[in-house]
Motif scaffolding. Structure first.
Motif, PDB file in Angstrom:
ATOM      1  N   PHE A 132      -2.984   9.199  -6.724  1.00 55.27           N
ATOM      2  CA  PHE A 132      -3.210   9.151  -5.280  1.00 55.27           C
ATOM      3  C   PHE A 132      -3.598   7.744  -4.834  1.00 55.27           C
ATOM      4  N   GLY A 133      -4.312   7.010  -5.700  1.00 57.88           N
ATOM      5  CA  GLY A 133      -4.734   5.665  -5.344  1.00 57.88           C
ATOM      6  C   GLY A 133      -3.585   4.713  -5.057  1.00 57.88           C
ATOM      7  N   ALA A 134      -2.423   4.948  -5.661  1.00 57.91           N
ATOM      8  CA  ALA A 134      -1.276   4.062  -5.437  1.00 57.91           C
ATOM      9  C   ALA A 134      -0.680   4.234  -4.052  1.00 57.91           C
ATOM     10  N   VAL A 135      -0.810   5.435  -3.479  1.00 57.08           N
ATOM     11  CA  VAL A 135      -0.191   5.712  -2.173  1.00 57.08           C
ATOM     12  C   VAL A 135      -1.243   5.960  -1.100  1.00 57.08           C
ATOM     13  N   LEU A 136      -2.479   5.601  -1.379  1.00 62.09           N
ATOM     14  CA  LEU A 136      -3.584   5.837  -0.441  1.00 62.09           C
ATOM     15  C   LEU A 136      -3.285   5.228   0.926  1.00 62.09           C
ATOM     16  N   HIS A 274     -13.336  -6.735  -7.139  1.00 62.03           N
ATOM     17  CA  HIS A 274     -13.261  -6.880  -8.594  1.00 62.03           C
ATOM     18  C   HIS A 274     -14.371  -6.077  -9.263  1.00 62.03           C
ATOM     19  N   ILE A 275     -15.564  -6.148  -8.706  1.00 63.21           N
ATOM     20  CA  ILE A 275     -16.699  -5.416  -9.290  1.00 63.21           C
ATOM     21  C   ILE A 275     -16.478  -3.912  -9.177  1.00 63.21           C
ATOM     22  N   GLN A 276     -15.963  -3.468  -8.024  1.00 60.59           N
ATOM     23  CA  GLN A 276     -15.738  -2.036  -7.807  1.00 60.59           C
ATOM     24  C   GLN A 276     -14.788  -1.446  -8.839  1.00 60.59           C
ATOM     25  N   ASN A 277     -13.844  -2.221  -9.288  1.00 65.37           N
ATOM     26  CA  ASN A 277     -12.801  -1.702 -10.165  1.00 65.37           C
ATOM     27  C   ASN A 277     -12.920  -2.179 -11.607  1.00 65.37           C
ATOM     28  N   ALA A 278     -12.954  -3.483 -11.807  1.00 70.87           N
ATOM     29  CA  ALA A 278     -12.922  -4.012 -13.170  1.00 70.87           C
ATOM     30  C   ALA A 278     -14.169  -3.649 -13.966  1.00 70.87           C
ATOM     31  N   GLY A 313      -5.571  -9.214 -13.072  1.00 72.86           N
ATOM     32  CA  GLY A 313      -4.543  -8.370 -12.469  1.00 72.86           C
ATOM     33  C   GLY A 313      -4.731  -8.223 -10.971  1.00 72.86           C
ATOM     34  N   PHE A 314      -5.964  -7.984 -10.539  1.00 75.00           N
ATOM     35  CA  PHE A 314      -6.229  -7.869  -9.102  1.00 75.00           C
ATOM     36  C   PHE A 314      -5.945  -9.188  -8.381  1.00 75.00           C
ATOM     37  N   LYS A 315      -6.249 -10.289  -9.024  1.00 74.70           N
ATOM     38  CA  LYS A 315      -6.078 -11.591  -8.397  1.00 74.70           C
ATOM     39  C   LYS A 315      -4.611 -11.994  -8.290  1.00 74.70           C
ATOM     40  N   VAL A 330      -1.807   0.321  -3.637  1.00 74.88           N
ATOM     41  CA  VAL A 330      -2.910   0.119  -2.690  1.00 74.88           C
ATOM     42  C   VAL A 330      -4.243  -0.092  -3.400  1.00 74.88           C
ATOM     43  N   CYS A 331      -4.572   0.760  -4.346  1.00 80.71           N
ATOM     44  CA  CYS A 331      -5.869   0.686  -5.023  1.00 80.71           C
ATOM     45  C   CYS A 331      -5.841  -0.156  -6.297  1.00 80.71           C
ATOM     46  N   GLY A 332      -4.694  -0.695  -6.658  1.00 77.08           N
ATOM     47  CA  GLY A 332      -4.618  -1.482  -7.886  1.00 77.08           C
ATOM     48  C   GLY A 332      -4.799  -0.638  -9.133  1.00 77.08           C
ATOM     49  N   ILE A 333      -4.192   0.558  -9.163  1.00 76.32           N
ATOM     50  CA  ILE A 333      -4.392   1.439 -10.320  1.00 76.32           C
ATOM     51  C   ILE A 333      -3.786   0.847 -11.597  1.00 76.32           C
TER      52      ILE A 333
END
Length: 476
Positions: A132-136, A274-278, A313-315, A330-333
């Protein structure tokens, strides 16, 4: 978005009606929940509830609260991120109880369920949350319900092939959950590519408050991730190792993320995304080897590696995928689940090959049941004399187990990409109310959103500024 008014209620009522009929026809209690299976002499301390329910609650918090808040990072799609996560999570669990029941717990014409089934259903639910995160923000609630409807059985079939036929070790789901969900979701979003969003969208971003809410989701996921990685490990030493390795991997990953995020910015500033995900990537990377003898130092290293790859990856990778390969993630899954999932899968293979059997002792067979000698093997008879709980396995060597682990990666990716692609084309059907580009990343088409009187807010701010200037004896 008037189409939602008819299509969403009809779809929900239809699906719930079908589920009610199927549950009535097929679902019953298992031996831990059926009153008729117990007597006055039953020792209820051995009921499965007491061993599983505390960890089940931890996973509940991750699915419904952690993922929900993390999905609420978009500044104008907070309701959608959190509420739609709630909606499809509940449906996914209901649907998974049936689908997994038919695969694993179907006998005597019924599906026998207990709290363990709720727990395994939530692993299927987790895959839907990740995808779902990819199409959020780019899909309607009708589309994401259909996404859940299709992904749960595809995931369950994939998991059955990998775990029951290939019999790999993947207690934390680096392969079966994270790799599958990531590349299923990326395949869906590739098919649903929107040329109008190639340069971004005015609402595709966070603000100060939404980022704080998402950070709270990260903290909840971080705290409960050891439960997620350890719940399916062998009782005792296996679960104990999984908890320790996951915690160490998460902690090393978190501190590394602060450093790498600052290093990648020209001004040395930390990117909260970055902190939220990595900071969570270490939990994914440790997953496959969580209950193995990967060692604390190995878990520490995996956390650092996952952090670096995820942050970079996010950068750089996410913008590249969007512009060059038309993958609007969208969410960088791919950064949080895909790349660390590969790291975890490779780490599991390396741990199997590099750790001697002597390091495990007799615990080798608890960790790798398929390495127990085959039925009729002389060694099996000797082992049963020492470990009476052992059952015949496949008699695999470490090298053979590693080969099956590698094969599982290919099987998982193949089914995920194929299943996600087919699902994406189904979601493109016009009657599923796909939102127009201008309505993406916005709650207004789907929710009653409180109106903010910008003019009044502006006048209030100016008035406060004027009062402050007067206090300082400055001209207004």
């Amino acid at each position: 978005m008037s189409a939602i008014r008819c299509r969403l209620p009809f779809l929900v009522i239809f699906l719930e009606g079908i589920l009610l009929v199927l549950i009535a026809l097929f679902v019953t209690y298992d031996e831990h929940t059926d009153a008729a299976a117990h007597s006055n002499e039953t020792d209820h301390r051995h009921n499965q509830l007491y061993a599983i329910f505390p960890v089940f609650q931890d996973v509940q918090v991750m699915i419904f609260v952690g993922f929900g808040l993390l999905m609420g990072f978009l500044k104008k799609y907070g309701y959608g991120g959190i509420a739609f996560n709630f909606m499809i999570a509940v449906f996914s669990v209901q649907w998974a109880l049936l689908v997994q029941g038919w695969f694993y717990h179907f006998h005597d014409g019924r599906i026998h369920i207990g709290v363990y089934n709720l727990l395994t259903a939530e692993t299927a639910c987790a895959t839907v949350m990740i995808s779902f995160g990819a199409v959020l923000g780019k899909t309607s609630p009708v589309q994401i319900l259909i996404l859940s409807l299709l992904e749960v059985p595809i995931f369950t079939a994939t998991e059955w092939i990998i775990m029951e036929l290939l019999k790999i070790k993947d207690v934390g789901g680096s392969i079966t959950i994270h790799l599958f969900a990531c590349y299923f979701g990326l395949s869906v979003t590739t098919v649903l590519y929107r040329p109008g969003l190639k340069d971004g969208h005015k609402d595709e971003g966070a603000d100060y408050n939404s980022d704080k809410m998402a950070m709270l989701g990260t903290l909840l996921l971080w705290v409960f991730w050891p439960s997620f990685n350890s719940v399916f490990a062998a009782n005792g030493h296996g679960q104990h190792r999984a908890v320790i390795h996951t915690y160490i991997g998460l902690s090393s990953c978190t501190l590394t993320t602060f450093a790498i995020s600052s290093l990648l910015d020209k001004r040395g500033k930390i990117n909260i995304a970055h902190i939220q995900n990595a900071a969570l990537a270490g939990g994914v990377a440790v997953g496959s080897a969580a209950d193995m003898m990967v060692t604390p130092a190995g878990a520490f290293a995996l956390g650092c590696i996952a952090s670096v790859l995820c942050t970079v990856g996010f950068k750089y990778l996410t913008p590249f995928l969007a512009k060059k390969l038309k993958i609007q993630d969208v969410c960088g899954i791919n950064n949080l689940h895909g790349i660390p999932g590969f790291v975890g899968a490779i780490a599991g293979i390396a741990t199997i090959l590099l750790t001697t059997d002597e390091r495990y002792g007799h615990g080798l067979y608890d960790t790798f049941p398929e390495r127990v000698p085959k039925e009729g093997d002389i060694k099996l008879a000797e082992l049963v004399g020492v470990l009476p709980h052992l059952k015949a396995g496949g008699g695999r060597s470490a090298w053979e187990q590693a080969q099956y682990q590698a094969a599982a990666i290919g099987v998982c990716l193949g089914i995920a990409v194929l299943g996600g692609t087919v699902t994406g084309f189904i979601l493109k059907l016009p009657f599923l109310a796909q939102p127009k580009d201008e309505y993406c990343f916005n709650d207004d088409p789907y929710f009653e959103v409180p109106e903010v009187e910008e003019k009044e807010e502006f006048e209030f701010t100016n008035k406060n500024n004027a009062n402050n200037n007067q206090r300082l004896k400055l001209p207004v």
